[in-house]
Design an enzyme around this catalytic site. Structure first.
Site, PDB file in Angstrom:
ATOM      1  N   HIS B  47      49.048  39.807  48.952  1.00 58.93           N
ATOM      2  CA  HIS B  47      47.660  39.525  48.631  1.00 58.93           C
ATOM      3  C   HIS B  47      47.287  40.003  47.226  1.00 58.93           C
ATOM      4  O   HIS B  47      46.564  39.339  46.495  1.00 58.93           O
ATOM      5  CB  HIS B  47      46.785  40.223  49.676  1.00 58.93           C
ATOM      6  CG  HIS B  47      45.379  39.771  49.675  1.00 58.93           C
ATOM      7  ND1 HIS B  47      44.947  38.705  50.431  1.00 58.93           N
ATOM      8  CD2 HIS B  47      44.298  40.221  48.999  1.00 58.93           C
ATOM      9  CE1 HIS B  47      43.663  38.525  50.223  1.00 58.93           C
ATOM     10  NE2 HIS B  47      43.241  39.427  49.363  1.00 58.93           N
ATOM     11  N   TYR B  50      50.924  38.878  44.526  1.00 55.99           N
ATOM     12  CA  TYR B  50      51.440  37.511  44.442  1.00 55.99           C
ATOM     13  C   TYR B  50      52.948  37.490  44.200  1.00 55.99           C
ATOM     14  O   TYR B  50      53.477  36.667  43.467  1.00 55.99           O
ATOM     15  CB  TYR B  50      50.731  36.719  43.329  1.00 55.99           C
ATOM     16  CG  TYR B  50      49.283  36.464  43.638  1.00 55.99           C
ATOM     17  CD1 TYR B  50      48.918  35.378  44.438  1.00 55.99           C
ATOM     18  CD2 TYR B  50      48.279  37.283  43.157  1.00 55.99           C
ATOM     19  CE1 TYR B  50      47.595  35.146  44.748  1.00 55.99           C
ATOM     20  CE2 TYR B  50      46.948  37.060  43.464  1.00 55.99           C
ATOM     21  CZ  TYR B  50      46.612  35.986  44.253  1.00 55.99           C
ATOM     22  OH  TYR B  50      45.308  35.761  44.565  1.00 55.99           O
ATOM     23  N   HIS B  94      39.999  33.964  53.739  1.00 56.62           N
ATOM     24  CA  HIS B  94      39.876  35.086  54.665  1.00 56.62           C
ATOM     25  C   HIS B  94      40.397  34.643  56.026  1.00 56.62           C
ATOM     26  O   HIS B  94      39.738  34.801  57.043  1.00 56.62           O
ATOM     27  CB  HIS B  94      38.433  35.583  54.739  1.00 56.62           C
ATOM     28  CG  HIS B  94      38.307  37.034  54.419  1.00 56.62           C
ATOM     29  ND1 HIS B  94      37.335  37.841  54.931  1.00 56.62           N
ATOM     30  CD2 HIS B  94      39.064  37.835  53.635  1.00 56.62           C
ATOM     31  CE1 HIS B  94      37.482  39.071  54.459  1.00 56.62           C
ATOM     32  NE2 HIS B  94      38.527  39.091  53.677  1.00 56.62           N
ATOM     33  N   HIS B  96      43.196  35.471  58.008  1.00 56.89           N
ATOM     34  CA  HIS B  96      43.625  36.372  59.071  1.00 56.89           C
ATOM     35  C   HIS B  96      42.489  37.203  59.650  1.00 56.89           C
ATOM     36  O   HIS B  96      42.361  37.297  60.872  1.00 56.89           O
ATOM     37  CB  HIS B  96      44.804  37.228  58.592  1.00 56.89           C
ATOM     38  CG  HIS B  96      46.045  36.402  58.397  1.00 56.89           C
ATOM     39  ND1 HIS B  96      47.101  36.800  57.631  1.00 56.89           N
ATOM     40  CD2 HIS B  96      46.369  35.187  58.870  1.00 56.89           C
ATOM     41  CE1 HIS B  96      48.036  35.857  57.637  1.00 56.89           C
ATOM     42  NE2 HIS B  96      47.605  34.876  58.391  1.00 56.89           N
ATOM     43  N   GLN B 318      33.054  46.944  52.486  1.00 57.41           N
ATOM     44  CA  GLN B 318      32.553  45.874  51.631  1.00 57.41           C
ATOM     45  C   GLN B 318      31.424  46.363  50.726  1.00 57.41           C
ATOM     46  O   GLN B 318      30.951  47.493  50.854  1.00 57.41           O
ATOM     47  CB  GLN B 318      32.041  44.739  52.529  1.00 57.41           C
ATOM     48  CG  GLN B 318      33.093  44.188  53.459  1.00 57.41           C
ATOM     49  CD  GLN B 318      34.123  43.388  52.715  1.00 57.41           C
ATOM     50  OE1 GLN B 318      33.805  42.364  52.112  1.00 57.41           O
ATOM     51  NE2 GLN B 318      35.350  43.843  52.713  1.00 57.41           N
ATOM     52  N   GLY B 533      42.493  31.007  41.532  1.00 58.25           N
ATOM     53  CA  GLY B 533      42.629  30.587  42.916  1.00 58.25           C
ATOM     54  C   GLY B 533      43.139  31.728  43.747  1.00 58.25           C
ATOM     55  O   GLY B 533      42.981  32.897  43.412  1.00 58.25           O
ATOM     56  N   SER B 536      47.414  32.325  50.192  1.00 54.65           N
ATOM     57  CA  SER B 536      47.436  32.915  51.525  1.00 54.65           C
ATOM     58  C   SER B 536      48.699  32.453  52.223  1.00 54.65           C
ATOM     59  O   SER B 536      48.829  31.268  52.543  1.00 54.65           O
ATOM     60  CB  SER B 536      46.196  32.487  52.305  1.00 54.65           C
ATOM     61  OG  SER B 536      46.314  32.903  53.646  1.00 54.65           O
TER      62      SER B 536
END
Ligand code: ADP
Ligand code: MG
Lengths: 245, 741, 76, 76
Positions: B47, B50, B94, B96, B318, B533, B536
């Site tokens: 994540h 990359y 998002h 999973h 968050q 971008g 996932s």
């Protein structure tokens, strides 16, 4: 009675910004598109509304609308001033969350519960003008059908039987949900509101709460201009008061 | 430092391979502490790093005269739109978290992408969403689960977007077996800014204080970034506490506070805390700034009591940001945070030694070279399986179905049916800029403060991608561009979300590679950069990998409000034309899937030169004011397109396709690319014909818009008829009736 | 001081969420569901407050007397 | 059979509504508000059901075990 800065051709309108308001700048832009209005954003911690001819409580999610819509905002410092100017006859318009706050604050009777379909609904729909004897509907005629969108999860108007009777008797119900040809039917009711009520005014007629968003239809590029009539009515009402005073 | 022993099990639990751990040892020159192991683990997860896709992503075209911030440089790319204005936009997955807790998973996905945008100094103005679920029809357990996921995800997006006051103006939803157990939730946000407002996520200025602002840190989504990079298995149920709860109200305050702050001259750098939270933001800002950052976890505002440094560092709570403040300006910064009632703390400072250093009071728990941590993750070029393009579908094996039966079936297929049930739950009008509401090809948004008109669409037909990933990706780009052209827009940039299965499986890695190459080719063809971008991977359920889904979101501009065009027929008597040529392939079509239960054959071909010529021709007649409506042919082919154009204004059409020797089902339902159905006032027909002839694109007159009750389509001796009101009811009613109203 | 406030829709008020939940329960195999009503449960921990103060909070903030009733329990 | 189900956010999970309400309570003059958590209270009346069935309903329908805990009380 109403304090308006004389000598100026502007009608000064306060748009209250609560933490979580999100239609504040939309209202400001819609009002600014009308001639003769100066719309200013007023932070909820302010305590005075002197000099404003009208006050708008815009839509949004004040305090996240967490406990109940509008339940926390009603205790914001500015609400004391809103109550005071409302009592002195200044025009107060509550749109969507603003309507919810006015009900929670007791400036309008009843309350707005969760939509009976349980889902948030955002869509264009129709309103029938039930009464034009108010500073918010004076440029409209009785029975006129407006296209004004809604966007809410809790717009299901409720009041006890006695209150409802009073609202009807005093012609305080200014707009109801209807279909395109003006029929006030259960199918045209988007949220379960009693008697398809979309907006009511106070007994003194200077406080108006409505769930639909007139500020979203003030520009032909954005799907219509029917919302302007509400603001236009307010301008004319204030102008008349100015002439009198 | 925590004296927990670093065992091979612990290393494996952190998702680090032996090779990666060796690299850690060589970077540090010693064994890592427990906290450092956690830090490496999240920074080197797929994540954040990359590591499996970066070599592929380098193939994207990322430059161009309008590119102000390139893909990968910052949190989101920035594109010039003229007059000193720019847009920042990006898509993020998002998947999973949404599989585990659909409402909060989707909500926090929206919150995350919004933070990426305002971190750039841009004011977010609209959202889009691209969703995939397993089939929602029927009473089976899986269908029930799929419906629950669908309802929860939509409600979560609505909750966050509506509350924060951003309109969700477009999106897509598909339903397919391959997403059962592994839904896809991709969220897009676009923001607007002046060129001079671009904010950087770099820790500049040695000695500058580092501020933490936003929600208090709790044990939310612990190690979620690592979690997002693992396959969804039965075991991930044990990861359940790894769910973050979003607070859109806090984010609204944070957004306003940050924009107010960025308008002052107090900020040296700013970075959101997304996946990998505090770890990622400190490390990345230091790495970008070429500096070091030192923070003390004890100073971090905390929600839960007794959290360890490890927990604070890896928490994914968050609505938090890291702000590097210019020394001496602290008072102004504090004043703004206090106005917006946000928790904040000065937690550290910028240093000159290139280290990411974390203290727990007097004790140093992490001391790692920031750049190595951010950039030195081993990269993998995985093995790609060889690929044989699928054979053309043999039409002889496909029984013909009467179009009068087939069209209603197609219109009621949840992937084709109206998505009103979805977007009615989204406030798509707030910020009073949405000129074309969801439901038409591309949404159109007027940015009042900049006096600019934007259009946006998001597309990916994963069936095509499954059958031939390269072709599917090319088509996804072309379809996006075509949707923009239909609204009167010219594309300016692309952001993509590459949703794939486990890259260790060669066939999955081939899909990823072919998709990247296909997207790159498409973007070059249309002359648009990829501005950023998200990747996932590991989108698998016990039943296997998802169909490869390289979602494309494209943004365009419209020069003049008079050019804004929708897909709906406007008045009876208008003449209907088809631009583009109809082929005879049914491979990969929804007709084949929905009516024959087959997902096979070769997808339609994509000829970029032809496609571009068609978009250019369409735009030129739109700009000349000749076009009443324009709608491209996508899933379901020509018949679905014509029916959809009838709906909004309750009109119908009378179409004559002439004599052909094609099977009627092929003619009406094939999905040949590059076709657009337009309507034109009768008085403009000759001008239009002259213009289109001049541009050299194939076109033909097909019929006219009527005010009749029936849609009529003739081909040679056959005539088909449908009551348009019935079709409309089927189209609108399909999803609500499955979802219970 | 710990308290729990339960806020329920008044009996006369239609509770669509409750009705929908009741249907869902029947769908899951429960027989003869007569009524389901959904309200709020609010747990409060406060350093010091007297009961009167808490009743005020319940009345003014935590419930909407037009459509809701509340019950205040002081636990400790 | 009457039952009351109380569904609360798990202790470690953020409860934004509770936080906002806690601030409002302080604003209204309550001192030292340590924590406010808001959950649901669900009153159920059902002709017949056994406790096991109700627990299933609580787990599968009324609460979201990922972020919430529930408590089932059978009143009669
Ligand atoms: N999840 C969603 N959110 C918002 N709008 C959506 C969503 N799904 C579909 N839409 C809207 O519905 C319309 C039709 O979508 P789609 O069938 O994917 O169109 P197309 O085939 O032209 O790409 C578009 O306007 C699209 O933006
Ligand atoms: Mg389209």
């Amino acid at each position: 009675m109403v304090q308006v800065t004389t000598g100026s051709s502007f009608m000064k309108v306060a748009i209250i910004q609560f933490p979580g308001s999100n239609c504040d700048t939309d209202c400001q832009a819609a009002l600014a598109s009308l001639p003769g209005i100066q719309a200013e954003i007023v932070w909820h911690k302010e305590t005075s509304l002197a000099g404003y001819a009208a006050v708008v409580l815009p839509g949004g999610f004040s305090y996240g609308d967490y406990l109940r819509c509008g339940s926390i905002a009603r205790f914001s410092p500015i609400m004391r001033a809103v109550r005071a100017v409302a009592e002195s006859g200044v025009l107060v318009l509550g749109i969507c969350n603003g309507f919810q706050i006015l009900c929670e604050a007791g400036l309008l009777p009843g309350t707005l519960m969760r939509n009976n379909g349980l889902l948030f609904r955002c869509e264009h729909l129709h309103l029938r003008v039930e009464n034009n004897d108010s500073p918010f509907t004076s440029v409209l005629h009785q029975g006129q059908v407006l296209d004004i969108p809604i966007a809410h999860g809790e717009g299901n108007y409720f009041a006890d039987a006695e209150t409802l009777k009073q609202l009807n008797m005093n012609n305080q119900i200014l707009v109801r949900y209807c279909d395109a040809s003006g029929n006030v039917s259960p199918e045209a009711n988007p949220n379960g509101s009693l008697e398809n009520i979309a907006g009511i005014c106070s007994h003194g007629r200077n406080v108006f709460g409505l769930m639909p968003h007139p500020e979203r239809v003030c520009d032909p590029l954005l799907g219509g201009t029917d919302g302007r009539s509400i603001f236009q009515s307010m301008i004319e009402a204030v102008a008349k008061l100015n002439v009198k005073s | 430092m925590s004296n927990r022993a670093i065992t091979p099990e612990l290393i494996a639990k952190h998702g680090l391979s032996p090779e990666e751990y060796d690299k850690v040892l060589s970077i540090l020159g010693r064994e890592p502490s427990f906290e450092e192991l956690g830090v490496f683990s999240v920074m080197w997860s797929e994540h954040c790093s990359y590591k499996n896709s970066r070599p592929e992503l380098r193939k994207f075209p990322t430059t161009g005269p309008s590119v102000l911030v390139k893909a990968g440089e910052e949190n989101a790319g920035v594109i010039d739109i003229g007059d000193g204005w720019a847009v920042a936009f990006k898509i993020e997955s998002h998947n999973h978290p949404s599989a585990v807790e659909p409402f909060q998973g989707a909500a926090t996905g929206v919150g995350g992408i919004i933070r990426d945008i305002f971190t750039m100094g841009a004011r977010p103005v609209f959202l889009m969403d691209s969703l995939r679920f397993g089939p929602i029809e029927g009473d089976g357990e899986q269908a029930k689960t799929n419906r629950r996921l669908f309802a929860g995800v939509v409600a979560g997006i609505a909750h966050y977007g509506n509350c924060i006051g951003l309109p969700t103006i477009a999106g897509e939803v598909y339903f397919d077996e391959s997403y059962s157990g592994n839904p896809l939730v991709n969220a897009f946000c676009l923001g607007i800014l002046r060129h001079e407002q671009i904010a950087r996520g770099a820790a500049e200025g040695v000695g500058n204080p580092v501020f933490y602002v936003g929600a208090e840190t709790g044990r939310d989504g612990l190690a979620g970034a690592a979690f997002a990079s693992r396959e969804l298995t039965e075991e991930s149920k044990a990861d359940r506490p790894a769910v973050q709860v979003g607070d859109p109200f806090r984010e609204k305050l944070l957004l306003e506070a940050c924009l107010e702050l960025l308008a002052t001259d107090c900020v040296a750098g700013i970075q959101d805390m997304g996946a990998a939270g505090l770890t990622c933001s400190t490390c990345e800002t230091a790495s970008r700034g070429g500096t070091g950052v030192e923070i003390d976890v004890q100073l971090v505002p905390q929600r839960a009591k007794g959290q360890t440094p490890y927990e604070v560092l890896l928490s994914e709570s968050q609505e938090r940001m890291l702000v590097i403040v210019k020394k001496g300006q602290e008072a102004t910064v504090k004043q703004i945070f206090e106005k917006w009632n946000l928790p904040y703390a000065e937690i550290g400072k910028v240093t000159d030694d290139g280290m990411m250093r974390v203290r727990n009071g007097n004790e140093i728990v992490v001391n790692v070279p920031a750049r190595a941590l951010a950039d030195d993750c081993p990269l993998y070029s995985r093995e790609a399986a060889s690929f044989t393009p699928p054979a053309q579908l043999d039409l002889a094996t496909v029984p013909q179905i009467d179009p009068e039966t087939a069209l209603p079936k197609l219109l009621s297929h949840p992937s084709i049916a109206s998505k009103r049930w979805v977007w009615r739950q989204y406030d798509h009008m707030v910020r009073t800029g949405t000129a074309v509401l969801p439901g038409s090809d591309a949404a159109v948004f007027i940015v009042r403060e900049a006096n600019k008109i934007l259009a946006a669409a998001t597309d990916c037909n994963a069936i095509y991608c499954k059958l031939d990933p390269g072709v599917g990706a090319r088509i996804a780009v072309a379809e996006c561009a075509r949707n923009l052209a239909c609204s009167g827009a010219v594309p300016i940039g692309v952001t993509d979300n590459l949703n794939f299965g486990n890259p260790h499986k060669p066939e999955n890695f081939y899909q990823l590679r072919a998709a990247v190459e296909g997207i790159s080719e498409g973007c070059r063809a249309f002359g648009v950069p990829v501005t950023g971008g998200n990747v996932s991977l590991y989108n698998e359920s016990p039943a296997g990998a998802i169909d490869p889904t390289p979602t494309i979101s494209m943004v365009g501009t419209i020069a003049d409000a008079a050019h804004i065009t929708t897909q709906y027929f406007k008045q009876a008597g208008d003449q209907i034309f088809l631009i583009g040529e109809t082929g005879s392939e049914l491979g990969g079509s929804h007709y084949l899937l929905a009516l024959h239960g087959r997902k096979e054959g070769a997808p339609p071909t994509m000829d970029f030169a032809q496609e571009k010529a068609i978009h250019a021709a369409l735009l030129s007649v739109i700009r000349k004011g000749l076009v009443q409506s324009a709608h491209d042919c996508s899933e379901g082919g020509l018949a679905v397109t014509i029916a959809e154009s009838c709906f909004f204004n309750s009109l119908a059409a009378s179409i004559d396709l002439g004599s052909t020797n094609q099977r009627p089902d092929v003619l009406l339902f094939n999905e040949t690319q590059g076709r657009i159905v337009i309507s034109v006032k009768s008085s403009n027909v000759s001008t239009l014909e002259a213009e289109l002839s001049k541009s050299g694109v194939p076109f033909r007159k097909m019929g006219e818009v009527t005010a009749k009750a029936d849609l009529l389509i003739k081909t040679g001796a056959n005539a088909y008829r449908w009551r348009i009101a019935d079709l409309n009811e089927i189209f609108e009613g399909a999803i609500p009736s499955l979802m219970g109203g | 001081m710990k308290a729990v406030v339960t806020v329920m829709p008044k009996p006369a008020i239609l509770d669509p969420a409750g009705v929908a939940t009741g249907h869902a329960m029947e769908h899951l195999g429960l027989k003869g569901v007569r009524s389901v009503r959904i309200g709020k449960s609010i747990e409060i921990e406060v350093d010091d407050a007297d009961e009167k103060q808490l009743h005020e909070i319940c009345h003014d903030l935590l419930s909407n007397p037009v459509v809701e009733d509340y019950k205040l329990e002081i636990l400790s």
